[in-house]
Motif scaffolding. Sequence first.
Motif, mmCIF file in Angstrom:
data_model
loop_
_atom_site.group_PDB
_atom_site.id
_atom_site.type_symbol
_atom_site.label_atom_id
_atom_site.label_comp_id
_atom_site.label_asym_id
_atom_site.label_seq_id
_atom_site.Cartn_x
_atom_site.Cartn_y
_atom_site.Cartn_z
ATOM 1 N N VAL A 81 1.083 -1.174 -0.221
ATOM 2 C CA VAL A 81 -0.144 -0.205 -0.159
ATOM 3 C C VAL A 81 0.277 1.486 -0.115
ATOM 4 C CG1 VAL A 81 -1.839 1.259 0.640
ATOM 5 C CG2 VAL A 81 -1.252 -1.253 1.197
ATOM 6 N N LEU A 82 1.674 0.811 -1.025
ATOM 7 C CA LEU A 82 2.539 2.402 -1.023
ATOM 8 C C LEU A 82 2.022 3.203 -2.104
ATOM 9 C CD1 LEU A 82 5.903 0.413 -0.902
ATOM 10 C CD2 LEU A 82 4.617 2.231 1.176
ATOM 11 N N GLY A 83 2.923 4.669 -2.994
ATOM 12 C CA GLY A 83 2.332 5.283 -3.620
ATOM 13 C C GLY A 83 3.545 4.892 -4.953
ATOM 14 N N LEU A 84 2.856 5.732 -6.337
ATOM 15 C CA LEU A 84 3.298 5.247 -7.558
ATOM 16 C C LEU A 84 3.801 5.656 -7.803
ATOM 17 C CD1 LEU A 84 3.653 2.464 -8.806
ATOM 18 C CD2 LEU A 84 1.959 2.503 -9.909
ATOM 19 N N LEU A 85 5.401 6.457 -7.825
ATOM 20 C CA LEU A 85 5.959 7.510 -8.588
ATOM 21 C C LEU A 85 7.058 7.350 -9.750
ATOM 22 C CD1 LEU A 85 7.106 10.456 -8.402
ATOM 23 C CD2 LEU A 85 9.104 9.705 -7.267
ATOM 24 N N CYS A 86 5.894 7.619 -11.162
ATOM 25 C CA CYS A 86 5.791 7.479 -12.331
ATOM 26 C C CYS A 86 7.000 7.929 -13.018
ATOM 27 C CB CYS A 86 4.636 6.937 -13.411
ATOM 28 S SG CYS A 86 3.736 5.845 -12.559
ATOM 29 N N VAL A 87 8.494 7.729 -13.191
ATOM 30 C CA VAL A 87 9.519 8.148 -13.241
ATOM 31 C C VAL A 87 9.580 8.887 -14.087
ATOM 32 C CG1 VAL A 87 10.696 8.505 -10.958
ATOM 33 C CG2 VAL A 87 11.106 6.805 -13.410
ATOM 34 N N ALA A 88 9.037 7.546 -15.542
ATOM 35 C CA ALA A 88 8.762 7.533 -17.447
ATOM 36 C C ALA A 88 7.823 8.279 -17.894
ATOM 37 C CB ALA A 88 9.457 6.375 -17.739
ATOM 38 N N ALA A 89 6.959 9.165 -16.786
ATOM 39 C CA ALA A 89 5.481 9.767 -17.729
ATOM 40 C C ALA A 89 5.663 10.211 -18.795
ATOM 41 C CB ALA A 89 4.629 9.808 -16.627
ATOM 42 N N GLY A 90 7.059 10.252 -18.751
ATOM 43 C CA GLY A 90 6.653 11.368 -20.409
ATOM 44 C C GLY A 90 7.662 10.952 -20.748
ATOM 45 N N SER A 91 7.801 9.951 -21.043
ATOM 46 C CA SER A 91 8.538 9.070 -22.486
ATOM 47 C C SER A 91 7.275 8.248 -23.343
ATOM 48 C CB SER A 91 9.855 8.184 -22.478
ATOM 49 O OG SER A 91 9.234 6.802 -21.492
ATOM 50 N N SER A 92 7.211 7.333 -24.239
ATOM 51 C CA SER A 92 6.318 6.884 -24.923
ATOM 52 C C SER A 92 6.114 5.623 -24.416
ATOM 53 C CB SER A 92 7.132 6.580 -26.302
ATOM 54 O OG SER A 92 7.165 8.272 -27.086
ATOM 55 N N PRO A 93 7.268 4.983 -23.804
ATOM 56 C CA PRO A 93 7.002 3.570 -23.354
ATOM 57 C C PRO A 93 5.965 3.772 -21.938
ATOM 58 C CG PRO A 93 9.532 3.356 -23.997
ATOM 59 C CD PRO A 93 8.985 5.449 -24.132
ATOM 60 N N HIS A 112 -3.840 -8.663 -0.389
ATOM 61 C CA HIS A 112 -3.421 -8.711 0.602
ATOM 62 C C HIS A 112 -4.733 -7.537 0.990
ATOM 63 C CE1 HIS A 112 0.422 -9.825 -1.978
ATOM 64 N NE2 HIS A 112 0.534 -10.047 -0.911
ATOM 65 N N GLY A 113 -5.303 -7.675 1.226
ATOM 66 C CA GLY A 113 -6.894 -7.065 1.341
ATOM 67 C C GLY A 113 -6.871 -5.754 1.748
ATOM 68 N N HIS A 114 -6.484 -5.191 1.032
ATOM 69 C CA HIS A 114 -6.065 -3.965 0.628
ATOM 70 C C HIS A 114 -6.234 -2.652 -0.535
ATOM 71 C CE1 HIS A 114 -3.026 -4.783 3.962
ATOM 72 N NE2 HIS A 114 -2.118 -4.952 2.929
ATOM 73 N N VAL A 115 -6.634 -2.081 -0.729
ATOM 74 C CA VAL A 115 -7.383 -0.737 -1.261
ATOM 75 C C VAL A 115 -6.262 0.525 -1.955
ATOM 76 C CG1 VAL A 115 -9.258 0.896 -2.137
ATOM 77 C CG2 VAL A 115 -9.839 -1.329 -0.829
ATOM 78 N N MET A 116 -5.364 0.502 -2.732
ATOM 79 C CA MET A 116 -5.188 1.516 -3.309
ATOM 80 C C MET A 116 -6.083 2.732 -3.714
ATOM 81 S SD MET A 116 -2.337 0.183 -3.128
ATOM 82 C CE MET A 116 -0.979 1.820 -5.275
ATOM 83 N N ASP A 117 -5.198 4.457 -3.214
ATOM 84 C CA ASP A 117 -5.992 5.672 -3.131
ATOM 85 C C ASP A 117 -4.955 6.118 -4.245
ATOM 86 O OD1 ASP A 117 -6.581 7.437 -2.961
ATOM 87 O OD2 ASP A 117 -5.682 8.031 -0.797
ATOM 88 N N ARG A 118 -5.700 6.514 -5.263
ATOM 89 C CA ARG A 118 -5.244 7.219 -6.565
ATOM 90 C C ARG A 118 -4.391 8.442 -6.307
ATOM 91 N NH1 ARG A 118 -5.969 5.313 -11.479
ATOM 92 N NH2 ARG A 118 -7.117 4.110 -11.853
ATOM 93 N N SER A 119 -4.562 9.120 -4.634
ATOM 94 C CA SER A 119 -4.161 10.289 -4.153
ATOM 95 C C SER A 119 -2.235 9.820 -4.839
ATOM 96 C CB SER A 119 -4.687 10.957 -3.460
ATOM 97 O OG SER A 119 -3.719 9.734 -2.422
ATOM 98 N N GLY A 120 -1.929 8.669 -4.476
ATOM 99 C CA GLY A 120 -0.675 8.002 -4.940
ATOM 100 C C GLY A 120 -0.091 7.911 -5.755
ATOM 101 N N LEU A 121 -0.799 8.082 -6.208
ATOM 102 C CA LEU A 121 -0.426 8.144 -8.448
ATOM 103 C C LEU A 121 0.576 9.414 -8.551
ATOM 104 C CD1 LEU A 121 0.034 6.069 -10.678
ATOM 105 C CD2 LEU A 121 -2.309 6.809 -11.260
ATOM 106 N N ARG A 122 1.399 9.477 -8.786
ATOM 107 C CA ARG A 122 2.328 10.643 -9.020
ATOM 108 C C ARG A 122 3.034 10.579 -10.554
ATOM 109 N NH1 ARG A 122 3.291 12.800 -3.936
ATOM 110 N NH2 ARG A 122 1.548 12.247 -2.492
ATOM 111 N N LEU A 123 2.423 11.643 -11.092
ATOM 112 C CA LEU A 123 3.963 11.386 -12.272
ATOM 113 C C LEU A 123 4.834 12.178 -12.539
ATOM 114 C CD1 LEU A 123 0.401 11.209 -14.359
ATOM 115 C CD2 LEU A 123 1.659 9.207 -13.823
ATOM 116 N N VAL A 124 5.503 12.055 -13.542
ATOM 117 C CA VAL A 124 7.188 13.349 -13.955
ATOM 118 C C VAL A 124 7.116 13.466 -15.700
ATOM 119 C CG1 VAL A 124 8.973 13.763 -13.728
ATOM 120 C CG2 VAL A 124 8.142 11.616 -11.994
ATOM 121 N N ALA A 125 6.707 14.475 -15.536
ATOM 122 C CA ALA A 125 6.576 15.057 -17.756
ATOM 123 C C ALA A 125 7.376 16.209 -17.543
ATOM 124 C CB ALA A 125 5.244 14.532 -17.768
ATOM 125 N N PRO A 126 8.061 16.664 -18.500
ATOM 126 C CA PRO A 126 8.561 17.418 -19.041
ATOM 127 C C PRO A 126 6.843 18.922 -19.319
ATOM 128 C CG PRO A 126 8.822 15.823 -20.560
ATOM 129 C CD PRO A 126 7.659 15.885 -19.413
#
Length: 278
Positions: A81-93, A112-126
């Motif tokens: 249940v951690l956040g997801l930091l998408c460091v390659a969101a600015g690339s095509s792949p 595992h009996g958890h629910v993800m929170d979309r506030s923990g989704l972070r995107l990196v782009a130029p």
Amino acid sequence: MARTGHQHRGRAPTTGCGCQLGRGRARHLGRLGGETVTRHTDWYTLDEATLHIGPYTRPRPHLAVASAITPSAGRIAGRHVLGLLCVAAGSSPGYEVLDLNWRIAEEQAAEHGHVMDRSGLRLVAPFHIAESRDQALSEVQAGYERWCGYMIDTLEGGPSLLGYDSLERINEEGHGAIGTVEDAVNALHRYWNKSGGFGCILNQQTHWADDEATRRSYRTFVDEVMPAFTGSAGPRHESYLWTRNRRADLSARSREAATKAIEATSRRRTRVPISPQR
């Protein structure tokens, strides 16, 4: 981690390496919440381990797993249940798998009996914003060319591998924006639709523009791009349009009211005698 949080008053980014979290580091996140941990493995030994300094952010700092393209980060984020930091969101792949990796995180969390929170989704782009697209492209051109040289020397495939083989391609594909406020808002909507919703967008600082142009771009992003994207500026803009369309009538009514107030005051003053001072 706890000390850095205090030094930066909770603003220090905290990410985890997928391999370390997968091998057991995530098991000890409880220490950030004040728990005492005892655990012996072939990798580490902890005997009644606890923090001497509590976290600045309660109950613990936001933790995110750095995610590029592969699904491993999504699996670990969902399991713990951690956040997801998408460091390659600015690339095509990286852009193409934004929705897939988040879906993997949600599936792992459910197992595992958890629910993800979309506030923990972070995107990196130029992003670099200016009054016109031509101005934005001009401000970053020299820095972009230096960056391309570095990437060609250090990465097989160079900028093309990331989808940055030209500044125009960034705008065309919407994987960030080097242009106007409208370009940036459109890119954010594109990211929102692809990912299904995110909690934070981080500007990929590549030092393409000089300091002054970069600060101006940041200010424009805060003052104009984000309000337009979130809709917080909508009521204010509607009020502006309503007033603009009725300017002549509102001005005439304002002048009429002011005239009436002045005339009423004059009439009262002429009717009330002024007593001499004693």
